[in-house]
Design a protein around this motif. Structure first.
Motif, PDB file in Angstrom:
ATOM      1  N   SER A  65       0.792  -1.280   0.045  1.00 40.11           N
ATOM      2  CA  SER A  65      -0.235  -0.058   0.182  1.00 40.11           C
ATOM      3  C   SER A  65       0.805   1.151  -0.008  1.00 40.11           C
ATOM      4  CB  SER A  65      -0.990  -0.054   1.174  1.00 40.11           C
ATOM      5  OG  SER A  65      -0.264  -0.304   2.286  1.00 40.11           O
ATOM      6  N   GLU A  69       0.625   4.182  -2.729  1.00 42.03           N
ATOM      7  CA  GLU A  69       0.573   5.557  -2.222  1.00 42.03           C
ATOM      8  C   GLU A  69       1.399   6.792  -2.893  1.00 42.03           C
ATOM      9  OE1 GLU A  69       0.104   6.080   1.932  1.00 42.03           O
ATOM     10  OE2 GLU A  69       0.330   8.079   1.968  1.00 42.03           O
ATOM     11  N   THR A  98      -9.229   0.296  -4.145  1.00 42.88           N
ATOM     12  CA  THR A  98      -9.833   1.065  -3.051  1.00 42.88           C
ATOM     13  C   THR A  98      -8.716   2.040  -2.543  1.00 42.88           C
ATOM     14  OG1 THR A  98     -10.776  -1.103  -2.326  1.00 42.88           O
ATOM     15  CG2 THR A  98     -11.419   1.070  -1.034  1.00 42.88           C
ATOM     16  N   HIS A  99      -7.502   1.420  -2.337  1.00 46.22           N
ATOM     17  CA  HIS A  99      -6.447   2.194  -1.605  1.00 46.22           C
ATOM     18  C   HIS A  99      -5.936   3.086  -2.762  1.00 46.22           C
ATOM     19  CE1 HIS A  99      -3.237   3.189   0.629  1.00 46.22           C
ATOM     20  NE2 HIS A  99      -2.242   2.722  -0.100  1.00 46.22           N
ATOM     21  N   ARG A 101      -7.546   4.737  -4.797  1.00 47.70           N
ATOM     22  CA  ARG A 101      -8.820   5.698  -5.210  1.00 47.70           C
ATOM     23  C   ARG A 101      -8.823   6.669  -3.790  1.00 47.70           C
ATOM     24  NH1 ARG A 101     -11.494   6.952  -9.061  1.00 47.70           N
ATOM     25  NH2 ARG A 101     -10.285   8.922  -8.626  1.00 47.70           N
ATOM     26  N   ARG A 102      -8.428   6.191  -2.762  1.00 47.70           N
ATOM     27  CA  ARG A 102      -8.562   6.964  -1.665  1.00 47.70           C
ATOM     28  C   ARG A 102      -7.167   8.118  -1.884  1.00 47.70           C
ATOM     29  NH1 ARG A 102      -9.455   3.207   2.165  1.00 47.70           N
ATOM     30  NH2 ARG A 102      -7.223   2.463   2.255  1.00 47.70           N
ATOM     31  N   CYS A 103      -6.177   7.424  -2.135  1.00 44.78           N
ATOM     32  CA  CYS A 103      -4.913   8.325  -2.173  1.00 44.78           C
ATOM     33  C   CYS A 103      -5.251   9.145  -3.241  1.00 44.78           C
ATOM     34  CB  CYS A 103      -3.883   7.195  -2.527  1.00 44.78           C
ATOM     35  SG  CYS A 103      -3.300   6.091  -1.330  1.00 44.78           S
ATOM     36  N   GLY A 105      -7.587  10.993  -3.702  1.00 42.91           N
ATOM     37  CA  GLY A 105      -8.592  12.028  -3.487  1.00 42.91           C
ATOM     38  C   GLY A 105      -9.407  12.694  -4.499  1.00 42.91           C
ATOM     39  N   ASP A 106      -9.644  13.818  -4.532  1.00 39.18           N
ATOM     40  CA  ASP A 106     -10.227  14.505  -5.616  1.00 39.18           C
ATOM     41  C   ASP A 106      -9.567  14.960  -6.843  1.00 39.18           C
ATOM     42  OD1 ASP A 106      -9.369  16.343  -4.327  1.00 39.18           O
ATOM     43  OD2 ASP A 106     -10.919  17.305  -3.502  1.00 39.18           O
ATOM     44  N   ASP A 138     -15.054  -1.129  -6.605  1.00 33.32           N
ATOM     45  CA  ASP A 138     -14.121  -0.546  -5.386  1.00 33.32           C
ATOM     46  C   ASP A 138     -13.755   0.814  -5.890  1.00 33.32           C
ATOM     47  OD1 ASP A 138     -14.315  -2.829  -4.019  1.00 33.32           O
ATOM     48  OD2 ASP A 138     -12.257  -3.519  -4.605  1.00 33.32           O
TER      49      ASP A 138
END
Lengths: 313, 289
Positions: A65, A69, A98-99, A101-103, A105-106, A138
């Motif tokens: 991860s 990132e 998922t990870h 996508r989160r990293c 952000g927008d 995801d």
């Protein structure tokens, strides 16, 4: 009059239908692309365009991860000194979607996920489709699928087409990239035939991708050119624009610019956009940044100034 | 029937391969009274950049060889040069600036120089590195490491001796080199490339470019991947080199254009020539642990 073959194999029929590739002509043509001289401001423009077309990729068993990132950070802001566009997408394994996508952000960067039993594709269709659906759930915006090269070579073409269609359906809103794995298709004729096979069931804006990057053979100017010409012929015939993504083996800026020249001179400006052309690469970005900084600062750069795991000294 | 003349195409030696300049340019090498001898590749800053890439790639391999092995390989280079010493002497005398007798003397001195540094490879560490006296329950020792890719610009004359004299002390400790040969007589350097290729030296440890120093000097000085410079320059060139090299904080060692004779001086063979391109690493270690 020559005897008419009544029982031609499906593959032979397809090959006849889409027409052959002139190997010598293709190789002569792409050799010319390497002689164009692109300097200064047009070079900077080209390099920036390549950055914006990048699918920044990490597809290794040892991906963590943390690595994903840092890849995402790099995707958002490639360089600390040179202002560049963001890359088009980050490309990861389904477990990292998922990870990623989160990293991200927008940021306006897509998450692409390989799926369907990448890189071999030798898995039951049911689980392959599950993989696709899960990746999309995801948060994957794009799915890179592999075709079953074995099925192609044995002439089971209907099956491939059905599988591509089923995967496209499973993608829903997500864009689909069909990996032909050109190095395992053996000939240019087969690459052209496989391209047509896929294009017939793809939606406008979906991609054909050359390679997984996991075999010895990778994207070359020649097999890229075969697919570009297939896309051109298909577009002229049906009006459906199909996009293309060469992947694997494109390691430096010079190569990348040559691929862009091929696109420009075969498909025109409409394809010079991340919507229609992508590069799948991992180490290419640092070389692009190295050349951009060279253009900005005027001196050749050292690799340790970029985020490379540099093995030389 | 008279045979057709078979002439050799002079080529630069980069990454273990004999190459033309990427620019495809050449310049004529003329003998006395302006008679044409051959065309020499006129290498560019891009050739320099490409050479740096291969030098860096092979460098770690070269540095990880045992010092003993590096010594054997350099000794073999000496053997290769000795066996072709007459050819080298003829090449030095080719342009007519030197008598063949002086050329033979230059070759002999050059080969001796190679053998001298071949001997040092597994010995300089004992002399330069050491355990340092400290008061405390520690061992403290300094060991040397090569610094990386080093740029060399040889003198115009003596073309071979200055090239070898600047290259060999740098590579004997595990550095790799991108070198620009004499502009006025590059032919001995071109032969040297052939000897390097047959001496078991991994391709890319020594890269020999030919061409004009004013075309590549700035690239040598400013290229951030070059960690050191071992140059023979005149005053004006020296200023350019020092200014540009300061940007990337390079180790820079400039030998002002000396009289030809000075290169033959015994002082030129020195342990300090090796030390110039070493980095020292000092380590503290608890006693008894």
């Amino acid at each position: 009059m020559p005897p008419v073959a009544l029982n031609k194999s499906p593959l032979k029929r397809l090959l006849d239908e889409v027409g052959p590739v002139d190997q010598v002509a293709i190789e002569e043509r792409v050799a010319k692309f390497t002689t164009r001289s692109i300097k200064k401001s047009s070079k900077v423009w080209g390099l920036n365009l390549v950055v914006s077309m990048l699918d920044l990729t990490t597809l290794e068993g040892k991906d963590t991860s943390g690595k994903v990132e840092s890849l995402c950070r790099k995707a958002i802001r490639p360089d600390e000194f040179v202002v560049t566009p963001t890359v088009a997408a980050v490309c990861v394994y389904p477990a990292m979607v998922t990870h990623a996508r989160r990293c991200l952000g927008d940021a306006k960067i897509k998450v692409a996920s390989v799926a369907t039993g990448f890189p071999s594709g030798q898995f039951p269709l049911r689980t392959r489709l599950q993989e696709v659906k899960q990746a999309v759930r995801d948060g994957a915006d794009e799915i890179d699928m592999v075709i079953q090269r074995g099925a192609f070579l044995t002439g089971d073409l209907q099956r491939i087409q059905n599988e591509i269609a089923a995967t496209a359906e499973a993608c829903g809103e997500a864009r689909l990239k069909v990996i032909l794995e050109v190095s395992e298709l053996e000939t240019y004729d087969n690459i052209r035939a496989a391209s047509f096979l896929a294009m017939a069931v793809l939606r406008p804006g979906d991609f054909i991708k050359t390679s997984t990057g996991k075999t010895s053979g990778n994207a070359t100017l020649a097999n890229n050119q075969v697919i570009l010409e297939a896309i051109r012929d298909f577009y002229l015939e049906t009006g459906t624009p199909i996009a293309i993504k060469p992947a694997g083996g494109i390691k430096n800026s010079k190569q990348a610019l040559q691929f862009l020249i091929a696109v420009k001179e075969t498909l025109g400006d409409a394809w010079l956009s991340p919507e229609r052309y992508r590069f799948g690469a991992s180490s290419l970005l640092n070389d692009l940044l190295m050349q951009l900084r060279k253009q900005q600062q005027g001196v050749y750069q050292a690799p340790w100034k970029f985020s490379d795991a540099f093995s030389g000294y | 029937m008279a045979r057709l003349p078979i002439t050799k195409t002079p080529k630069a030696y980069v990454g273990g391969k004999f190459i033309r300049s990427e620019s495809r340019r050449v310049y004529p090498l003329n003998g006395k009274k302006g008679s044409f001898i051959c065309n020499i590749p006129q290498c560019t800053r891009k050739d320099t950049r490409n050479a740096v890439v291969v030098a860096a790639k092979v460098g770690t391999n070269w540095a990880s060889r045992t010092p003993y092995n590096r010594g054997q390989i350099l000794y073999r280079l000496g053997e290769m040069m000795e066996a072709r010493s007459e050819e080298l002497a003829q090449a030095i005398a080719l342009t007519g600036n030197l008598s063949i007798a002086s050329a033979r003397k230059e070759v002999a001195t050059t080969v001796d120089c190679v053998i001298y540094y071949a001997g040092w490879t597994d010995k300089y560490e004992q002399v330069l590195g050491n355990t340092n006296p400290v008061s405390g329950s520690f061992l403290n020792f300094s060991v040397t490491e090569p610094i990386g890719v080093v740029g060399v610009i040889a003198a115009d004359q003596p073309s071979l001796l200055s090239l070898i004299g600047l290259v060999i002390p740098v590579i004997c400790s595990g550095n790799s080199v991108v070198a620009l040969a004499s502009s006025t007589n590059a032919y001995p350097a071109i032969l040297l490339g052939e000897m390097l290729a047959t001496s078991d030296l991994p391709g890319g440890v020594v890269n020999i470019l030919t061409g004009f120093r004013h075309e590549v000097l700035e690239t040598f000085a400013s290229h951030e991947h070059l960690r050191g410079l071992n140059l023979c320059l005149d005053k004006d060139e020296q200023k350019i080199a020092e200014t540009l090299a300061s940007e990337s904080v390079k180790r820079i060692c400039i030998h002002s254009r000396q009289t030809d004779q000075a290169w033959f001086d015994e002082k030129h063979k020195s342990l300090y020539a090796i030390r110039n391109f070493l980095e020292f690493k000092t380590t503290w270690h608890p006693i008894g642990a």
